[in-house]
Design a protein around this motif. Structure first.
Motif, PDB file in Angstrom:
ATOM      1  N   LEU A 119      51.687  12.905  20.450  1.00 19.31           N
ATOM      2  CA  LEU A 119      51.409  11.952  21.506  1.00 19.31           C
ATOM      3  C   LEU A 119      51.882  12.584  22.811  1.00 19.31           C
ATOM      4  N   ILE A 125      53.918  11.615  16.636  1.00 21.31           N
ATOM      5  CA  ILE A 125      53.125  10.422  16.335  1.00 21.31           C
ATOM      6  C   ILE A 125      53.924   9.484  15.451  1.00 21.31           C
ATOM      7  N   SER A 163      56.051  14.638  25.612  1.00 23.74           N
ATOM      8  CA  SER A 163      55.376  14.586  24.318  1.00 23.74           C
ATOM      9  C   SER A 163      56.365  14.054  23.289  1.00 23.74           C
ATOM     10  N   GLN A 164      55.820  13.430  22.261  1.00 24.37           N
ATOM     11  CA  GLN A 164      56.643  12.938  21.168  1.00 24.37           C
ATOM     12  C   GLN A 164      55.812  12.964  19.900  1.00 24.37           C
ATOM     13  N   LYS A 206      48.377   7.768  27.799  1.00 26.52           N
ATOM     14  CA  LYS A 206      48.899   8.154  26.488  1.00 26.52           C
ATOM     15  C   LYS A 206      47.731   8.771  25.752  1.00 26.52           C
ATOM     16  N   THR A 221      57.111   8.823  15.419  1.00 23.44           N
ATOM     17  CA  THR A 221      58.022   8.022  16.238  1.00 23.44           C
ATOM     18  C   THR A 221      57.257   6.950  16.991  1.00 23.44           C
ATOM     19  N   TYR A 222      56.151   7.320  17.577  1.00 27.66           N
ATOM     20  CA  TYR A 222      55.337   6.384  18.352  1.00 27.66           C
ATOM     21  C   TYR A 222      54.772   5.264  17.478  1.00 27.66           C
ATOM     22  N   LYS A 223      54.341   5.617  16.297  1.00 26.98           N
ATOM     23  CA  LYS A 223      53.683   4.665  15.398  1.00 26.98           C
ATOM     24  C   LYS A 223      54.598   3.500  15.014  1.00 26.98           C
ATOM     25  N   LEU A 279      45.233   4.047  16.638  1.00 28.75           N
ATOM     26  CA  LEU A 279      45.863   5.355  16.483  1.00 28.75           C
ATOM     27  C   LEU A 279      45.258   6.125  15.315  1.00 28.75           C
ATOM     28  N   LEU A 294      52.312  11.867  26.987  1.00 31.59           N
ATOM     29  CA  LEU A 294      52.343  10.885  28.065  1.00 31.59           C
ATOM     30  C   LEU A 294      52.263  11.634  29.392  1.00 31.59           C
ATOM     31  N   GLU A 354      56.534   1.752  16.739  1.00 28.30           N
ATOM     32  CA  GLU A 354      56.605   0.675  17.729  1.00 28.30           C
ATOM     33  C   GLU A 354      55.280  -0.048  17.951  1.00 28.30           C
ATOM     34  N   LEU A 355      54.260   0.302  17.191  1.00 26.09           N
ATOM     35  CA  LEU A 355      52.931  -0.262  17.415  1.00 26.09           C
ATOM     36  C   LEU A 355      52.646  -1.507  16.582  1.00 26.09           C
TER      37      LEU A 355
END
Length: 126
Positions: A69, A97, A94-95, A61, A99-101, A112, A71, A103-104
């Motif tokens: 982001l 940031i 790719s997505q 990642k 959206t990814y953030k 990040l 992958l 779930e963190l």
């Protein structure tokens, strides 16, 4: 989230800098660099925020240009004639940031943010 210069942030900064060096300055990291160059217009900088080694391959990642982001899954095969290890990209996604953030955990959000800060610093040098 605002960075505060904590020891945790500095530890992440040092770790992320090593991943930058891996991508841009090593033979093993060349496949990541090349893949991102082919897929991302105006590619300038990247940091690995997660790397899961697996038998026969690796999952990465990366934060690219502080904006997305990426992958990447790399598979390793052995050429039985030459005994060389051949690496090839078998998946690329790719997505955003944002959206990814969502779930963190808090700790990974800090990592990040440090990666994004490093990307922005790199982008401002260009």
């Amino acid at each position: 989230m605002k960075l505060k210069g904590t020891a945790t942030e500095e530890a992440y900064r040092a770790e992320l800098q090593r991943t930058y060096d891996y991508i841009f300055n090593t033979e093993d990291g060349r496949i990541l660099h090349q893949t991102i160059m082919e897929k991302v217009e105006d590619f300038q900088t990247a940091y690995i925020i997660d790397w899961i080694p697996d038998q026969g391959g690796d999952f990465f990642k990366l934060i690219v240009n502080g904006e997305m982001l990426v992958l990447i899954e790399i598979e390793e095969e052995i050429d039985f004639l030459t005994k060389d290890i051949i690496k090839k990209v078998i998946s690329y996604e790719s997505q955003s940031i944002k959206t990814y953030k969502k779930e963190l955990s808090k700790t990974n959000q800090i990592k990040l943010e440090v990666a994004i800060d490093l990307c922005q610093t790199d982008m401002n040098k260009s």
